[in-house]
Design an enzyme around this catalytic site. Structure first.
Site, mmCIF file in Angstrom:
data_model
loop_
_atom_site.group_PDB
_atom_site.id
_atom_site.type_symbol
_atom_site.label_atom_id
_atom_site.label_comp_id
_atom_site.label_asym_id
_atom_site.label_seq_id
_atom_site.Cartn_x
_atom_site.Cartn_y
_atom_site.Cartn_z
ATOM 1 N N TYR A 1 0.416 18.172 100.573
ATOM 2 C CA TYR A 1 -0.052 16.921 101.164
ATOM 3 C C TYR A 1 -0.585 16.078 100.014
ATOM 4 O O TYR A 1 -1.733 16.202 99.596
ATOM 5 C CB TYR A 1 -1.128 17.203 102.210
ATOM 6 C CG TYR A 1 -1.685 15.965 102.882
ATOM 7 C CD1 TYR A 1 -0.901 14.838 103.085
ATOM 8 C CD2 TYR A 1 -3.010 15.925 103.318
ATOM 9 C CE1 TYR A 1 -1.412 13.710 103.699
ATOM 10 C CE2 TYR A 1 -3.525 14.807 103.940
ATOM 11 C CZ TYR A 1 -2.723 13.700 104.123
ATOM 12 O OH TYR A 1 -3.228 12.580 104.731
ATOM 13 N N ASP B 1 4.169 15.816 103.070
ATOM 14 C CA ASP B 1 3.890 14.390 103.046
ATOM 15 C C ASP B 1 3.597 14.003 101.600
ATOM 16 O O ASP B 1 2.569 14.362 101.049
ATOM 17 C CB ASP B 1 2.694 14.096 103.953
ATOM 18 C CG ASP B 1 2.370 12.624 104.061
ATOM 19 O OD1 ASP B 1 2.885 11.839 103.248
ATOM 20 O OD2 ASP B 1 1.585 12.254 104.956
#
Length: 289
Positions: free
Chosen positions: A145, A182
Site C-alpha cells: 500500500y 494500491d
C-alpha cells in the site's frame, strides 16, 4: 534485475482485476507452474483489494466473498486496524499502522509462509503497516500500500523514500514475484482521464511516475498494460466529486505486477467495473483522491 525463475518456469498466468463493493479495487491472479524438483504442479490464486476499512467492508459482504471466491491469497490494503476475523483454513498476516484507524495491510494465506517480511530498509518507513511480503518455496507474493503524496505533495519526500526502499527490497529477491496492491500513481497519460490538468499533482507527478518506471525497468510487468497497451478509459479509482464514476473520469492506480520472465505465460488481464453485492452508498475508497 537479480530476479530469476525456479527450476521450471510458470506455465501460464491469468490476471483479472476490477472494482468490488462499487468502487473498491480488487484483483484476481492465477499463476501456474511446475516445480521441477518435486514434479508437481503449482497453482496459485491471489486476490488484492483496497478495502478502505476492513470492518466496514466486512459489514458489506467481505466474508461471503472470501467463502465463494476461494483464493489461496487475499491481499488487503487500508484495513485501518485489526478486528475479529474468522477465516478457517487461512493463516493471517497483519501489519498495522502505529496510528489508530489508519493505513495497514492484511494478507490471508492458505499455506504458512517460509519467511515473512514486513519492513523495508530505512529508518522511519515502517510505522504505517504498508508491506507484507511472504516467501514460499518457489515464489514471493507481496502486498503493498504505497503512500499517497497528499495535496500539494506534502508527503512527497516520504513517498520518494518509501518507493526507493521498496525498489531496493524487490530487486534483492531471487525468486519470481507476484506484486500487487494500491500504488497511488497513474503511470502514463493513458492511465487517467485528464492528464493535462493533473500534471504535477499527487498521483501524477514526474517523481512518482519515474519511480514506477524504475520498477518496470528493473524487470516487473504491468500485466494489464502489457496486454492492452492502447486501451483507454480503463480506470480503477474515481473521485467522489463531480459524478466522476458515472462519467468514468478516473485513474488507474492499482496494479497487479509480476516478474519479467513470467510475461510469456500471461494469458489475460482485464479491469472489471462490478459490485460484489448491492449497497446503497459507494464505499469510502472511491471518495478519497
Amino acid at each position: 534485475s537479480r530476479m530469476r525463475l525456479p527450476v521450471a518456469p510458470p506455465q501460464c498466468l491469468y490476471i483479472q482485476y476490477g472494482r468490488g463493493l462499487q468502487n473498491t479495487f480488487f484483483a484476481y491472479g492465477y499463476v501456474k507452474w511446475y516445480n521441477g524438483t518435486k514434479g508437481r504442479r503449482r497453482e496459485v490464486k491471489a486476490v488484492t483489494w483496497n478495502v478502505n476499512g476492513l470492518k466496514s467492508c466486512m459489514d458489506k459482504g467481505l466474508m461471503e466473498f472470501i467463502r465463494t471466491s476461494k483464493a489461496d491469497f487475499y491481499c488487503f490494503q487500508e484495513i485501518r486496524g485489526r478486528c475479529q476475523l474468522d477465516t478457517p483454513g487461512y493463516e493471517q498476516y497483519w501489519n498495522l499502522a502505529e496510528r489508530k484507524g489508519y493505513s495497514g495491510t492484511l494478507t490471508l494465506a492458505k499455506e504458512k509462509a517460509l519467511r515473512v517480511q514486513m519492513e523495508l530498509p530505512g529508518n522511519g518507513l515502517n510505522h504505517e503497516g504498508r508491506l507484507i511480503a511472504l516467501e514460499y518455496e518457489d515464489f514471493w507474493i507481496i502486498n503493498v500500500y504505497v503512500p499517497n503524496s497528499q495535496s500539494s505533495l506534502g508527503r512527497a519526500a516520504y513517498r520518494e523514500a518509501w518507493d526507493a526502499a521498496l525498489y531496493d527490497f524487490l530487486t534483492s529477491l531471487e525468486k519470481p514475484i507476484i506484486l500487487c496492491g494500491d500504488f497511488n500513481v497513474a503511470h502514463e497519460p493513458i492511465d487517467l482521464k485528464n492528464p493535462r490538468t493533473n500534471v504535477g499533482n499527487p498521483g501524477f507527478s514526474d517523481e512518482e511516475r519515474a519511480k514506477f518506471t524504475a520498477l518496470l525497468e528493473a524487470g516487473f510487468v504491468d500485466t494489464f498494460r502489457s496486454l492492452h497497451p492502447t486501451t483507454e478509459g480503463a480506470y480503477t479509482w474515481w473521485s467522489y466529486r463531480f459524478n466522476s464514476r458515472a462519467k468514468n473520469k478516473g485513474w488507474r492506480i492499482d496494479y497487479c505486477m509480476t516478474s519479467e520472465p513470467v510475461r510469456p505465460m500471461l494469458k489475460s488481464a482485464s479491469i472489471l467495473n462490478l459490485s460484489l453485492i448491492h449497497i446503497s452508498e459507494p464505499t469510502r475508497h472511491a471518495q478519497i483522491s
